[in-house]
Design a protein around this motif. Sequence first.
Motif, PDB file in Angstrom:
ATOM      1  N   UNK A 155      46.070  34.694  28.077  1.00 39.77           N
ATOM      2  CA  UNK A 155      44.692  34.694  27.601  1.00 39.77           C
ATOM      3  C   UNK A 155      44.341  33.442  26.799  1.00 39.77           C
ATOM      4  N   UNK A 156      45.355  32.756  26.232  1.00 41.82           N
ATOM      5  CA  UNK A 156      45.080  31.711  25.242  1.00 41.82           C
ATOM      6  C   UNK A 156      45.708  30.357  25.541  1.00 41.82           C
ATOM      7  N   UNK A 157      46.172  30.137  26.765  1.00 38.82           N
ATOM      8  CA  UNK A 157      46.876  28.886  27.078  1.00 38.82           C
ATOM      9  C   UNK A 157      45.982  27.652  26.992  1.00 38.82           C
ATOM     10  N   UNK A 158      44.676  27.839  27.074  1.00 35.12           N
ATOM     11  CA  UNK A 158      43.776  26.675  27.079  1.00 35.12           C
ATOM     12  C   UNK A 158      43.555  26.075  25.689  1.00 35.12           C
ATOM     13  N   UNK A 159      44.099  26.703  24.656  1.00 32.18           N
ATOM     14  CA  UNK A 159      43.950  26.183  23.300  1.00 32.18           C
ATOM     15  C   UNK A 159      45.127  25.276  22.966  1.00 32.18           C
ATOM     16  N   UNK A 160      44.814  24.046  22.602  1.00 32.43           N
ATOM     17  CA  UNK A 160      45.841  23.033  22.375  1.00 32.43           C
ATOM     18  C   UNK A 160      46.389  23.144  20.949  1.00 32.43           C
ATOM     19  N   UNK A 161      47.166  24.191  20.734  1.00 35.76           N
ATOM     20  CA  UNK A 161      47.746  24.484  19.432  1.00 35.76           C
ATOM     21  C   UNK A 161      49.209  24.062  19.387  1.00 35.76           C
TER      22      UNK A 161
END
Length: 268
Positions: free
Chosen positions: A180-186
């Motif tokens: 769900x959250x892979x697109x956030x470059x954290x």
Amino acid sequence: MDFQIKYITPDIKLSTYDDKLFKTETVFEFHMLVWFISGETKIIQADKSYIFKAGDIFLIPRNHLATIINYPKDGLPHKAVVMHLTKERLKDFYSNIEIETKNIRKETQIYSFEKNPLLESCMASLIPYFDLQDSFPENIADLKINEAVSILRVIDKNIDSVLADFEEPGKIDLANFMEKNYMFNMPLERFGYLTGRSLSTFNRDFRRIFLTTPQRWLTYKRLELAFYHLTEKNKKPSDVFMEVGFEDLSHFSYAFKKQYGFAPSLVE
């Protein structure tokens, strides 16, 4: 880049941005109450995106990933007053208030408070203080933040489920969270924290589940999402690269060509 921040206390600030856009990917340690004076902001979460404009007031809950893109608009800078609603301040606020603990639940949405005169008046009253030469009295800052929280509780009866939740992230399903959250470059440390893991445990669990390294998997998934936007949504590379987790267009183009064999500009 012309980006300025004025603080009247560590928890109350006025931000001004004059350049074309400012993008950040973050997870806040505290709730952020924002009042827009001018400009425009796009906030992208895993399952929803938001556009906020001048006059809008909204709350970003803590511990939730978001991509935030700020723009000047109509010849005016991106300008906003921001309150940090820290866990310590909220614990103090709620110390003498009884609430139904069974109603406390995890929330991921961003809360928008459209044109509420009470809340707007509270936030606008802070503007003169940014020009003070002397330090802003801490007791007045406490009063202003408590006033804002009190107004939030009046206009949204469910806001306690967000503001009175003081738990830290527990260990959750890693595969579901990353999908769900892979697109956030954290940083990987933040992914680990949000899934209730140390960095070493995160890396170990990730390799066991996905059979590859986090970096390789994240790059592949972000480019896969970019390919979808380019082919199915007819978006331009310049409109896509930031939304899928890349920092600049050239790096995105290089990685895309390496994975697919042609430049993203050639997608039809």
